[in-house]
Each structure stands twice: as structure tokens, then as C-alpha cells.
Design an enzyme around this catalytic site. Sequence first.
Site, PDB file in Angstrom:
ATOM      1  NE  ARG A 180       8.973 -17.384   7.621  1.00  0.00           N
ATOM      2  CZ  ARG A 180       8.298 -18.208   6.802  1.00  0.00           C
ATOM      3  NH1 ARG A 180       8.664 -18.352   5.534  1.00  0.00           N
ATOM      4  NH2 ARG A 180       7.236 -18.840   7.221  1.00  0.00           N
ATOM      5  CB  SER A 256       7.787 -17.340  14.309  1.00  0.00           C
ATOM      6  OG  SER A 256       6.534 -17.924  14.099  1.00  0.00           O
ATOM      7  CD  GLU A 374      10.376 -15.360  11.163  1.00  0.00           C
ATOM      8  OE1 GLU A 374      10.203 -16.563  11.396  1.00  0.00           O
ATOM      9  OE2 GLU A 374       9.459 -14.598  10.845  1.00  0.00           O
TER      10      GLU A 374
HETATM   11  C1  LIG Z   1       1.894 -11.212  15.077  1.00  0.00           C
HETATM   12  C2  LIG Z   1       2.931 -11.434  13.978  1.00  0.00           C
HETATM   13  C3  LIG Z   1       2.777 -12.500  13.106  1.00  0.00           C
HETATM   14  C4  LIG Z   1       3.716 -12.713  12.077  1.00  0.00           C
HETATM   15  N1  LIG Z   1       3.536 -13.780  11.229  1.00  0.00           N
HETATM   16  C5  LIG Z   1       4.414 -13.983  10.220  1.00  0.00           C
HETATM   17  C6  LIG Z   1       4.237 -15.081   9.322  1.00  0.00           C
HETATM   18  O1  LIG Z   1       3.284 -15.862   9.420  1.00  0.00           O
HETATM   19  N2  LIG Z   1       5.152 -15.247   8.332  1.00  0.00           N
HETATM   20  C7  LIG Z   1       6.202 -14.408   8.175  1.00  0.00           C
HETATM   21  O2  LIG Z   1       6.985 -14.625   7.237  1.00  0.00           O
HETATM   22  N3  LIG Z   1       6.393 -13.361   9.005  1.00  0.00           N
HETATM   23  C8  LIG Z   1       5.539 -13.133  10.015  1.00  0.00           C
HETATM   24  N4  LIG Z   1       5.733 -12.084  10.888  1.00  0.00           N
HETATM   25  C9  LIG Z   1       6.924 -11.235  10.739  1.00  0.00           C
HETATM   26  C10 LIG Z   1       6.689  -9.908   9.975  1.00  0.00           C
HETATM   27  O3  LIG Z   1       5.349  -9.523  10.033  1.00  0.00           O
HETATM   28  C11 LIG Z   1       7.122 -10.004   8.514  1.00  0.00           C
HETATM   29  O4  LIG Z   1       8.475 -10.368   8.432  1.00  0.00           O
HETATM   30  C12 LIG Z   1       6.906  -8.680   7.766  1.00  0.00           C
HETATM   31  O5  LIG Z   1       7.160  -8.868   6.398  1.00  0.00           O
HETATM   32  C13 LIG Z   1       7.793  -7.553   8.284  1.00  0.00           C
HETATM   33  O6  LIG Z   1       7.359  -6.358   7.686  1.00  0.00           O
HETATM   34  P1  LIG Z   1       7.631  -4.952   8.339  1.00  0.00           P
HETATM   35  O7  LIG Z   1       7.211  -3.916   7.377  1.00  0.00           O
HETATM   36  O8  LIG Z   1       6.998  -4.905   9.673  1.00  0.00           O
HETATM   37  O9  LIG Z   1       9.208  -4.998   8.467  1.00  0.00           O
HETATM   38  P2  LIG Z   1      10.156  -4.205   9.560  1.00  0.00           P
HETATM   39  O10 LIG Z   1      10.005  -4.906  10.849  1.00  0.00           O
HETATM   40  O11 LIG Z   1       9.769  -2.766   9.513  1.00  0.00           O
HETATM   41  O12 LIG Z   1      11.532  -4.431   8.929  1.00  0.00           O
HETATM   42  C14 LIG Z   1      12.103  -5.714   8.875  1.00  0.00           C
HETATM   43  C15 LIG Z   1      13.476  -5.604   8.166  1.00  0.00           C
HETATM   44  O13 LIG Z   1      13.283  -5.183   6.823  1.00  0.00           O
HETATM   45  C16 LIG Z   1      13.932  -3.919   6.591  1.00  0.00           C
HETATM   46  N5  LIG Z   1      13.017  -3.155   5.722  1.00  0.00           N
HETATM   47  C17 LIG Z   1      11.746  -2.782   5.995  1.00  0.00           C
HETATM   48  N6  LIG Z   1      11.216  -2.179   4.921  1.00  0.00           N
HETATM   49  C18 LIG Z   1      12.185  -2.171   3.961  1.00  0.00           C
HETATM   50  C19 LIG Z   1      12.245  -1.683   2.627  1.00  0.00           C
HETATM   51  N7  LIG Z   1      11.206  -1.101   2.029  1.00  0.00           N
HETATM   52  N8  LIG Z   1      13.416  -1.836   1.932  1.00  0.00           N
HETATM   53  C20 LIG Z   1      14.481  -2.449   2.494  1.00  0.00           C
HETATM   54  N9  LIG Z   1      14.484  -2.920   3.765  1.00  0.00           N
HETATM   55  C21 LIG Z   1      13.344  -2.786   4.487  1.00  0.00           C
HETATM   56  C22 LIG Z   1      14.141  -3.311   7.957  1.00  0.00           C
HETATM   57  O14 LIG Z   1      15.226  -2.420   7.964  1.00  0.00           O
HETATM   58  C23 LIG Z   1      14.396  -4.548   8.793  1.00  0.00           C
HETATM   59  O15 LIG Z   1      15.721  -4.968   8.607  1.00  0.00           O
HETATM   60  C24 LIG Z   1       4.822 -11.845  11.928  1.00  0.00           C
HETATM   61  C25 LIG Z   1       4.975 -10.768  12.828  1.00  0.00           C
HETATM   62  C26 LIG Z   1       4.042 -10.563  13.838  1.00  0.00           C
HETATM   63  C27 LIG Z   1       4.183  -9.399  14.774  1.00  0.00           C
END
Ligand SMILES: Cc1cc2nc3c(=O)[nH]c(=O)nc-3n(C[C@H](O)[C@H](O)[C@H](O)COP(=O)(O)OP(=O)(O)OC[C@H]3O[C@@H](n4cnc5c(N)ncnc54)[C@H](O)[C@@H]3O)c2cc1C
Length: 383
Positions: A180, A256, A374
Site C-alpha cells: 500500500r 479497509s 489507509e
Molecule cells: C469498498 C472499497 C473496497 C476497496 N478495496 C480495496 C482493496 O481491496 N485494495 C486496495 O488496495 N484498495 C482498496 N480500496 C481503496 C481504493 O479503492 C483504492 O485505493 C483506489 O485505488 C483509489 O482510487 P480512487 O480513484 O478512488 O482514488 P481517490 O480516492 O480519488 O484518491 C486517492 C489519492 O490519490 C490521489 N490521486 C487520485 N488520482 C490521482 C492521479 N491521477 N494522480 C495523482 N494523484 C491522484 C488523490 O489526490 C488522493 O490523494 C477500496 C475502497 C473501497 C471503497
Amino acid sequence: MTASAPSDTPVPADSTTPAESTLLADLTTIRVGGPAHTLVHPTTEEELLENVRAVWKRGDDWLLIGGGSNMVISDDGYDGTVIHIATRGIQVVSQDETSLSIRVQAGESWDGLVARLVARGWAGIEALSGIPGSVGAAPIQNIGAYGQEIASALDGIDFLDYSSGELVHLSTAELELGYRSSVIKSGRAGLVIAVHLTLTASPTSSVQYQQLATALGVNVGDEVPVQQVRDTVLALRASKAMVLDPNEPDSASCGSFFTNPIVPEHIARALPADAPRWVIDEEPAIDVAVPLGETPALPPAPKSHKVKLSAAWLIENSGVKKGFRLPGSRAAVSSKHSLAIVNRTGASAAEVSELARYIGARVLGEYGIHLQPEPVGVGVELS
Ligand SMILES: Cc1cc2nc3c(=O)[nH]c(=O)nc-3n(C[C@H](O)[C@H](O)[C@H](O)COP(=O)(O)OP(=O)(O)OC[C@H]3O[C@@H](n4cnc5c(N)ncnc54)[C@H](O)[C@@H]3O)c2cc1C
């Protein structure tokens, strides 16, 4: 089996929305966050680069949002420019009978991509099915689940570097991906514009996670059709409310909320016998440098291991059970997964933060171990 490339036709996305009409809660999966001072939704790479460069030039505060599935934003909102990345498009870089290399724009849906690749017979990310969010954010915390991480299929990213202003390609090695973690999560500021992945043409996938193997009725290491891996992962996730589902109140979360702590062996050994523990590496004995012909004065240093613990076990055994909520609070621990904090009933970011800090304090008090959140806190303290 015929493996074909995913379509490279960009999917149209939303255009811009005035900031005043949007609460950032509407852009996050845990549904908290006040208004943004300014909000833009670039839908092409040109627009995205233009927006980001303009904000950096002005010196405004800036925040990138992809799927909003890994962030908790303050109830006060964000007093700067929020760039909601909505760029879509998958381009085939190269393809032969055994492999497919693609460049995927940051705003593509991660799970949409996995679904398309699996359906076309490409293996490498099928166990990462059902993870919400965007492709651009996936490398930032090296998303992982059920024995796979994006690291193993990643060929690097196209990155607009904040400190230099340069558009660069960062290799997977340069991203220093860990559990992570990545250089970006650790503070290298910038914008992930696109992600490069290489997949393998394979009808099957090797199962690398016990819970998944059990659900499939196979042993770890066995080969299973990729579509079956995806379907089983989705079913396992649904049983824990770990997929986004509008009909499942416990899925309004960040997934998580805490990472599994990694601690020195002596700390892990001090835990009760039933605490799950996984040795994750072995550091070599320290070399002792002595002149040739002389016997080292010191015995070899004992080997030290690092051990990964279960954050879920620590939380439950600190007395915080599934469904727990603080008196009067609308934030709760998921009734299906003790690692998730959920917003079933209109919780505020302050209530989410309060519960996260309470859980952290309980685990610290009981076991002396700091839990690391996380998700990213924006204007809120999560630990
Ligand atoms: C139900 C659920 C289940 C999940 N299961 C998992 C799992 O099994 N494994 C896991 O690893 N994660 C899991 N996650 C966490 C999450 O889905 C991941 O971390 C995902 O990759 C986040 O993507 P996002 O586009 O929503 O990021 P955001 O929430 O939009 O952003 C997260 C961070 O990244 C930055 N960011 C976003 N896009 C960019 C970009 N293009 N360039 C630079 N910075 C950027 C944002 O500023 C922020 O700091 C889960 C979340 C939920 C809600």
C-alpha cells in the site's frame, strides 16, 4: 481461446460542473466532504494538463480526485481547486499472441478495465476485481487484494511532476512500490496521467491467496479460469460489503480503513497465540568487516524478521466489534468487516475521524501498536 485487445475508443465523460452546486461528499465513496472553492472535471488529457499547469502556476492549493474511494475530506470542504479526473481512453501499445501492453488514461474505472480485460482472456489483474476507483490512483498505493498487486502487471506511469513541471515516464522500479505504498503516496507530488500495464494471454490464473482458494475449492498455486477468479473475488467482496453497491449501506466506505501493521519480530511474538502473523521478509545477518586472516570478534548478528499483523484481528480484540459506533455518532464499523468504517446514515467527516482515532487509540492501548490509516485525510486527522 482468442484474446483480443480492449477497445481503444475513449468513453465520453461528464463535462464541467460549477463548484457551488457540488459537495465533495458526492465525489467520495464514504460520502463526506464539504464544498470545493473551485471544481473542474477535465475529460481530455489536454484539458487535464492545462488545468493542472494553470493551478500550479497560480500557486493555488490543489487536490486531485479520481473515484474518491480512498479519501476522507473535511466537512469544511476544500479551499482551493479540486480537479476531478474524468479522462478516459485505452490505447494498445503492443500486442502479440502471448501479451498485451496498454496505456490507460487516469480517469478510466479500474474495475471496468479489469472486467474488459478478463472478458477478453487477458490475465494479470483478475484478483484485483471489484476494487473501486480510477486507474490513475491504482499505482499510488499499489492496490492489492487476494494475492495480487498492480505492481506485477505495471510497466510504469506517465507523470506530470510538480517539482520540475516536467512530463516524465516513471518506471515501476522508480515508483518503489511496497505494501500500500509508493513514492507518490510518500510525498512525490504530481499527477498520474496514464498507467502502462502488460497482461498475459492465459485462460487461467494461479491462485495465490488461501481464502480465495478455499472459496474456489482448490489449493493455493492451482490454476483456475480467469473469469472464475474474477467472479469468485467479486462474490467474496460482496459478502464483506467490499464492493460499491447502492443497495448495500455498508459499502459507503473507503474499504479497509487501516493497513495491516508491519512490526519487528519481537513485537509480533509478544501477541497472543491466536493473533494472525505473517513473516514478510528476512534481513541478512549483518556483515562484520575484519582484516583478512583474522577471526571476527563478534558472533554473526541474529536474523531479524519483519512480521505483518492483521489489523482486523487487532481491532476486534481491542474490543471494537463489527457494527460498533460511538454514542451519538453516525459513523460505524461495518457490520460485515471490522476494517471498514462506514457511513450508513449521513455521518460527517468529523464523526468518521473521531471513530478512526478511537479505534487507533484502543489498539494502541491494548497492544502498543500504531494503526496507519489507509485513506488520505484532507483537512481531517485520521490517526
Ligand atoms: C469498498 C472499497 C473496497 C476497496 N478495496 C480495496 C482493496 O481491496 N485494495 C486496495 O488496495 N484498495 C482498496 N480500496 C481503496 C481504493 O479503492 C483504492 O485505493 C483506489 O485505488 C483509489 O482510487 P480512487 O480513484 O478512488 O482514488 P481517490 O480516492 O480519488 O484518491 C486517492 C489519492 O490519490 C490521489 N490521486 C487520485 N488520482 C490521482 C492521479 N491521477 N494522480 C495523482 N494523484 C491522484 C488523490 O489526490 C488522493 O490523494 C477500496 C475502497 C473501497 C471503497
